[in-house]
Scaffold this active site. Sequence first.
Site, short mmCIF file in Angstrom:
data_model
loop_
_atom_site.label_atom_id
_atom_site.label_comp_id
_atom_site.label_asym_id
_atom_site.label_seq_id
_atom_site.Cartn_x
_atom_site.Cartn_y
_atom_site.Cartn_z
CD GLU A 149 -1.60 -5.20 2.92
OE1 GLU A 149 -2.01 -4.19 2.19
OE2 GLU A 149 -2.37 -5.70 3.61
CB SER A 156 -0.76 -0.06 1.26
OG SER A 156 -1.64 1.05 1.31
N GLY A 157 0.59 2.24 -0.77
CA GLY A 157 1.22 3.46 -1.10
C GLY A 157 2.56 3.33 -1.87
CG ASN A 209 -1.63 4.82 -0.97
OD1 ASN A 209 -1.57 6.26 -1.11
ND2 ASN A 209 -2.06 4.18 -1.79
N GLY A 269 0.10 -5.95 -2.75
CA GLY A 269 1.22 -6.91 -2.47
C GLY A 269 1.47 -7.41 -1.17
CB THR A 280 -3.91 2.64 -7.79
OG1 THR A 280 -4.51 1.86 -6.77
CG2 THR A 280 -5.41 3.32 -8.46
CB SER A 319 -4.76 2.27 0.35
OG SER A 319 -4.26 0.87 0.19
CB SER A 320 -6.27 -0.28 -4.48
OG SER A 320 -6.27 0.39 -5.45
#
Length: 1284
Positions: free
Chosen positions: A443, A166-167, A215, A441, A171, A218-219
């Site tokens: 985590e 994330s971040g 982020n 990804g 995206t 974040s998606s």
Amino acid sequence: LEQGKMFGGCTSYNRVWIPDNEEVWQSAEITKNYKTGDCFLHVQLEDGTELNYPVDPAALPPLRNPDILVGENDLTALSYLHEPAVLHNLKVRFVESKLIYTYSGIILVAINPYKQLPIYGDAIIHAYSGQNMGDMDPHIFAVAEEAYKQMARNNKNQSIIVSGESGAGKTVSARYTMRYFATVSKSSSNADVEDKVLASNPITEAVGNAKTTRNDNSSRFGKYTEISFDQSYQIIGANMRTYLLEKSRVVFQSENERNYHIFYQLCASAMQPEFKHLKLGSAEEFNYTRMGGSTVIEGVDDRANMVETQKTFALLGLKGDFQMDVFKMLAAILHLGNVDITAVGDEKSSISLEDKHLNIFCELLDLNCDKMAQWLCHRKIITTSETVIKPMTRAQAVNARDALAKKIYSHLFDFIVERINQALQFPGKQHTFIGVLDIYGFETFDVNSFEQFCINYANEKLQQQFNLHVFKLEQEEYMKEDIPWTLIDFYDNQPVIDLIEAKMGILELLDEECLLPHGTDGNWLQKLYNNFVNKNALFEKPRMSNTSFIVQHFADKVEYKCEAFLEKNRDTVHEVLIEILKESKVCEQSVTINFLSLSLLMVTLNATTPHYVRCIKPNDEKLPFEFDSKRVAQQLRACGVLETIRISAQSYPSRWTYIEFFSRYSILMTQQELSINDKKQICKIVLQRLIQDHNQYQFGRTKIFFRAGQVAYLEKLRSDKLRHACIMIQKSVRGWLHRKKFLRMKQAAIIIQQYFRGYAAEKLHQTLKQTWAAIIIQKYCRGYLVRRLCQLIHVAAVTIQAYTRGFLARKKYRKMLEEHKAVILQKYARAWLARRRFQNIRRFVLNIQLSYRVQQLQKKMEEQVRDTSQFMILLESHFQSQKETYEKEIEGLNFKVEHLSQDINHLQKLFREENDINDGIRLEVSRLTSENLVRSRCRKAKYVFPRGVVVNMIPGLPAHILFMCVRYADYLNDADMLKSFMNVTIDGIKQVVKEHSEDFEMLSFWLSNTHYFLNCLKQYSGEEGFMKCNTPRQNKNCLKHFDLSEYRQILSDLAICIYHQFIIVMENNIQPMIVPGMLEYESLQGISGLKPTGFRKRSSSIDDTDTYTMTSILQQLSYFYSTMCQNGLDPELLKQAVKQLFFLIGAITLNSLFLRKDMCSCRKGMQIRCNISYLEEWLKDKNLQSSNAKETLEPLSQAAWLLQVKKITDDDAKEICEHCTSLSTVQVVNHLAIGLSFDKNSILQHSTSPLVSWFNPGQQLSTTQPLTHFPHPVGWGRKSGKKK
């Protein structure tokens, strides 16, 4: 380093990487050759620190690549392939070159710059269009172009897999990829298809993205977008599949996190007319949006984003009715989260039917409020025999409410995605497609739960597919180049996948526990412990916890908390609530069913040609172009980049074409080898000669394959050859330069000698010429000087003669004038003497005539009385007596005549004293004139002095009259009359003083009367200090009814104010006269060499400021004194005023004397002392010796004496110190410095000066020492014994 030992080992100046706690790896240079068996490697860090690094001979530190390879755009091109080399290369490109993209074989590593970069415009897209992947710098557009080119060339579907934590920018990378396809394959006939494909991104980001701690966008779901192309390879449509939506975020957010963006966009637009029926407010008002405590993202306008979301809905053909239905369901979820569930005992809970948010929720979704309130707090249990309604506790009811909210949002999300896919459907047949996968990804957090487990399981599957693909590409490359293939060992994560998804794996045991009615997280975790602890190396039990388990993933070990695993896996809503939601047809299913779609995704990816983009987050603070080595290394391990490097490093990672090798290393070839025409054969011969071990390289059809370290070795040989060549070139060039320099220096020396000799001869000629010219000039100059001196002497003689003759003429004139005056005096004296002589002679003649007549009478008597002898005798005796009398008178007249000459001499002596007498006469005339002028002005003034004959005769009469009025009011005992009278009196005095604030006589008059009036009040109104000296008769006259202490204080303050103004007026009148009269005017005749000045030259008017004299000061003082006396001013006040005036005169004169160098002379000292004597005589004349005014002039008198005294010997210095007691040391030194025309610092520094030694050597003397004016305090005392 093992490769390096074959070619010189760990020799000096080689560079290695050693571990570092801060930067992960740190570069160091070997300072001493390493020998087999050494335990330490002697290195020097980049900051100059010497270090003995302990090493294991079996695992030496990795070598650093040559500088030529640093910054390569493909990591596989590095000679040494290992983690520090990769990390350093990425850091150099990112931090120093500001490049965010780097290739790692088939992977594009994209580092988030946290800054907008101008590298995504249409011009950049067209620049990459049609280019091969290695022809231009690494870019996301290059990967997109490679996928598009392979699809068009091979007619095979492609996939671009974008991953990262994330971040990291997943995206954004996926968005730019889709934009590239929409730009390069735009269809002219169906232009809006590409716009619709791009428009799907803002919608999915609004409903699927949220702010996390890492982020801001974040998606929170995985997305695989298939972009469909026709046979012309133009976009005709798209289809979207989603995975692993984080439904738990709808009802819970961690600290500093937000819910999905769409909720905040709705709240920001709540006041808009079209949204008012949703009855929303700010995000802080709803439980589901305020949990994280961060409802606003800096720099993000939720209201503007809402407008953008509505526009993209409309662009996809989703009109207002559909949008409003979506917004209603979203608003209903927010209101559902605010429904208040209260506990009823320990086993029950309830919801009030009056709950505002419950009613709004049911109104928006058109539901029955009573049923919803009931079934949110109850559940129906159906058995084979009966149906039981069981109440739920508050915690169970809250879970049921949250489960309903998650279910509604999940189906709403799927519904929106389905409508987007319908809008992107295409009528034609799909020829090929390119899929873009944007998914979480790997985590790992401090606390990892069910969501992280699902995400990491999906990444395990993707990593397995990635490893197989990389291995396959390596194999294809070797087969293409006819290189013998050897099996490469690479990490296979199939055991981890089996641990999770195999039979009796973690997921199957989780589903099994979910089916049990009383299944718990603890029971499921115990099953995991029983099945896998000490049986599977990839599963561990934490030492300090019984609620967690550890799984060894391909990236790292992750500890998972088992809490809520079953609840999140079930994710069920009670059947009754499902029935109430009529428009929904939701069936109960577990999350593990969603992994069936994950399997379909893997099948799809395996059927396509994948392209990998690994997004890296450089730092956690979101700072632009800041590189955190620890975080980057962690992500590189997790995303598989280092695994790709390791696979490449085990074979032949460095690959050069024959042309590239020949161009680079032709310098290492001999002339015989270069004579061969076949460059490929040359390369083989050279390598066989340079590298003895043939296993370190392989010859392919078009490339040469090198093992790790061989390119670095070739670079070392090349640099050594270049170094030797440079030394040879430098030797020759330096020899040629020195010979050239020597010849230039020789030629320059000859030329310098030539010019120097010519210059010396010319200098000699100039010297002789100048000598002769000097003699001529001296001749004429000396003649000119002699003539000039003669002329000066002549002019001086004439001038002296003129002044001497003028002096003699003036002296003769004065003598003649004196003689003329003497003649006039003699004339009058002689006339007087003649008159006296005439009178004496006339008396003498009269006496003679009397004697004669007596004689005649005697004769007649003798004739008449001849006969009478007795009568004659008598007459004779009488005559004799008369004769004696006359003789005595004659003798007296003669004595007076003798004294006439003495009288003349005495008159001449009196004449000489006449000048001094005339000066006194003129002084008195000037005073009288000034008094007449002052009185004439007073008569011309607009007011009339409040004086009369009686006032002048009786000082203080107004004060006595006022006090009589006070006694009268006291006699009547009338307080109002007394108060009015006192106020009017005080105000009247204030008004008169204010109107005549510059009138000295008026101020003197009212100061005297105010003082008298104040003394009367003190003596007769009860002030003990005054009354104790009263006589019994005076005490009888005291006031009987009133205590006037308040008015006494007011009158005292008023008297002080009048006194201060009185002093100011006197100072203002006399201050302009002080410096001209005391310093500038010279009253002593004959002391200076200038024309005598004095009283004779001064005008009698005191108003002419240019002619102030000492007489003017004395006249002004006399005027002040006479005015104060006439007004009957108290003697103590009069003395106080005179003392302040004398202090002002002394201070101003002394300050001016210190500031004016031209005044510091012996002559001026005599003048000042003379003026001081005039002032002292004035005090004596006025009988004011007791006022102590004379002491205020003591500093000025000592300063004047200091100007006259000798200042040479020690005795002189001692005398000065003893005499100048009223002057400070600083003032004496400053005065001496001015009077002697020396700098005072030079006086103090001159050690031989006898005067300096008498001063205090520790006292610091400043440049100026101003005199401080200490005004004398004004005191009000009563007149003791004064009769009233």
